[in-house]
Design an enzyme around this catalytic site. Sequence first.
Site, short mmCIF file in Angstrom:
data_model
loop_
_atom_site.label_atom_id
_atom_site.label_comp_id
_atom_site.label_asym_id
_atom_site.label_seq_id
_atom_site.Cartn_x
_atom_site.Cartn_y
_atom_site.Cartn_z
N ASP A 129 87.49 -63.77 86.61
CA ASP A 129 87.45 -62.35 86.97
C ASP A 129 86.89 -62.16 88.38
O ASP A 129 86.08 -62.95 88.86
CB ASP A 129 86.57 -61.60 85.95
CG ASP A 129 86.75 -60.09 86.02
OD1 ASP A 129 87.83 -59.64 86.48
OD2 ASP A 129 85.83 -59.37 85.62
N ARG A 181 87.97 -57.29 93.34
CA ARG A 181 86.80 -56.95 94.15
C ARG A 181 86.68 -57.86 95.37
O ARG A 181 86.26 -57.43 96.45
CB ARG A 181 85.52 -57.01 93.29
CG ARG A 181 85.35 -55.73 92.47
CD ARG A 181 84.38 -55.92 91.34
NE ARG A 181 85.00 -56.72 90.29
CZ ARG A 181 84.30 -57.34 89.35
NH1 ARG A 181 82.98 -57.29 89.35
NH2 ARG A 181 84.93 -58.03 88.41
N HIS A 188 94.53 -61.71 94.12
CA HIS A 188 95.14 -62.59 93.11
C HIS A 188 95.74 -63.83 93.77
O HIS A 188 95.68 -64.92 93.20
CB HIS A 188 96.21 -61.84 92.32
CG HIS A 188 95.63 -60.72 91.50
ND1 HIS A 188 94.54 -60.89 90.67
CD2 HIS A 188 95.96 -59.40 91.39
CE1 HIS A 188 94.24 -59.74 90.09
NE2 HIS A 188 95.08 -58.82 90.52
N GLU A 232 95.91 -56.51 77.65
CA GLU A 232 95.63 -55.16 78.18
C GLU A 232 95.96 -55.06 79.68
O GLU A 232 96.02 -53.95 80.22
CB GLU A 232 94.16 -54.80 77.94
CG GLU A 232 93.81 -54.55 76.47
CD GLU A 232 93.71 -55.79 75.60
OE1 GLU A 232 93.32 -56.86 76.13
OE2 GLU A 232 94.04 -55.73 74.40
N ASN A 233 96.13 -56.20 80.34
CA ASN A 233 96.38 -56.16 81.80
C ASN A 233 97.74 -55.57 82.17
O ASN A 233 97.98 -55.23 83.33
CB ASN A 233 96.22 -57.55 82.43
CG ASN A 233 94.79 -58.04 82.55
OD1 ASN A 233 94.52 -59.23 82.49
ND2 ASN A 233 93.84 -57.12 82.73
C1 IPE Z 1 89.65 -60.06 81.80
O1 IPE Z 1 89.36 -59.38 82.98
C2 IPE Z 1 91.03 -60.65 81.87
C3 IPE Z 1 91.22 -61.76 82.79
C4 IPE Z 1 90.31 -62.29 83.57
C5 IPE Z 1 92.54 -62.33 82.80
P1 IPE Z 1 89.57 -57.81 83.12
O2 IPE Z 1 89.22 -57.49 84.52
O3 IPE Z 1 90.92 -57.44 82.66
O4 IPE Z 1 88.50 -57.23 82.09
P2 IPE Z 1 87.78 -55.81 82.06
O5 IPE Z 1 88.85 -54.78 82.19
O6 IPE Z 1 86.82 -55.78 83.21
O7 IPE Z 1 87.07 -55.79 80.75
C1 IPE Z 2 90.84 -61.12 87.32
O1 IPE Z 2 90.51 -60.37 88.44
C2 IPE Z 2 92.30 -61.42 87.23
C3 IPE Z 2 93.02 -60.67 86.19
C4 IPE Z 2 92.50 -59.84 85.35
C5 IPE Z 2 94.43 -60.92 86.08
P1 IPE Z 2 90.54 -58.78 88.43
O2 IPE Z 2 91.88 -58.35 88.95
O3 IPE Z 2 90.19 -58.22 87.12
O4 IPE Z 2 89.43 -58.47 89.50
P2 IPE Z 2 88.38 -57.28 89.47
O5 IPE Z 2 87.63 -57.40 88.18
O6 IPE Z 2 89.16 -56.01 89.57
O7 IPE Z 2 87.52 -57.54 90.66
MG MG Z 3 88.39 -57.65 86.31
#
Ligand code: IPE
Ligand code: IPE
Ligand code: MG
Length: 230
Positions: free
Chosen positions: A17, A21, A34, A64-65
């Site tokens: 994660d 950010r 990414h 959920e993504n």
């Molecule tokens: C969890 O991260 C999923 C992955 C890292 C693939 P998210 O960024 O989706 O989780 P939340 O929304 O902060 O809980």
């Molecule tokens: C994790 O990074 C990757 C996925 C969830 C696919 P995020 O995209 O959730 O990064 P933040 O949490 O918004 O920084």
């Molecule tokens: Mg995240």
Amino acid sequence: MDINGSKIPSHVAIIMDGNGRWATARGKNRSAGHREGSKNVDRIVSHAFFKGVKTLTLYAFSAENWERPKEEVDELMRLLKVYFTKFIGKALKNNVRLKVIGDKSRLSDELRELIERDEKKSENNEGRNLLVAINYGGRQEIVSAVNVLIRDGKEVTVSSVSERLYTAPFGEPDLIIRTGGEKRLSNFLLYQGAYSELYFTDVLWPDFDEAEFDKAIEEFGQRNRRYGKV
Ligand code: IPE
Ligand code: IPE
Ligand code: MG
């Protein structure tokens, strides 16, 4: 045990994660984060196996993504395609077996075929397993395991459910690492993680390097796993 006598977890799972950010802090769009995060995957995979980890499970895309903006989802799917296109050459050289966990039916035919090709070609590799969670949700996984049991007229027990999870042959994670500062599981390995050690770090995924991985392993070595006993 590694050469220094410290405990090495056999199965490590990582919630990768913080890409968004990482990018925002640099004035870039989330997709740039990414792309940077995807560059970090091979570095950590190689290092984890080098340290003696047998199974590494990476949370790449949650069920959920899909709710994210289309442009971001498209970029994540494109990066997964690039990853699995290049994966197989390295996997065969390094004896890594691939398994994608999650509901593959929602993926594009192209991505699903690439994954299935890589899984098939690497299925005889032993000793090092790379599990990649895509369109994965822990609740969905448990519910579908229970539905299979009901359909087959089998008894629903702790072990019968466990045997029908995606991870069944690979065991439960000893250590779950979450980068990016949030202290939650976000629907990851809910059943298998019942007695996993949890490690949270503020380091964002693109910055999570070998030394950061080693810190997690070191802390794991100091944990006392009791499993409810004394
Ligand atoms: C969890 O991260 C999923 C992955 C890292 C693939 P998210 O960024 O989706 O989780 P939340 O929304 O902060 O809980
Ligand atoms: C994790 O990074 C990757 C996925 C969830 C696919 P995020 O995209 O959730 O990064 P933040 O949490 O918004 O920084
Ligand atoms: Mg995240």
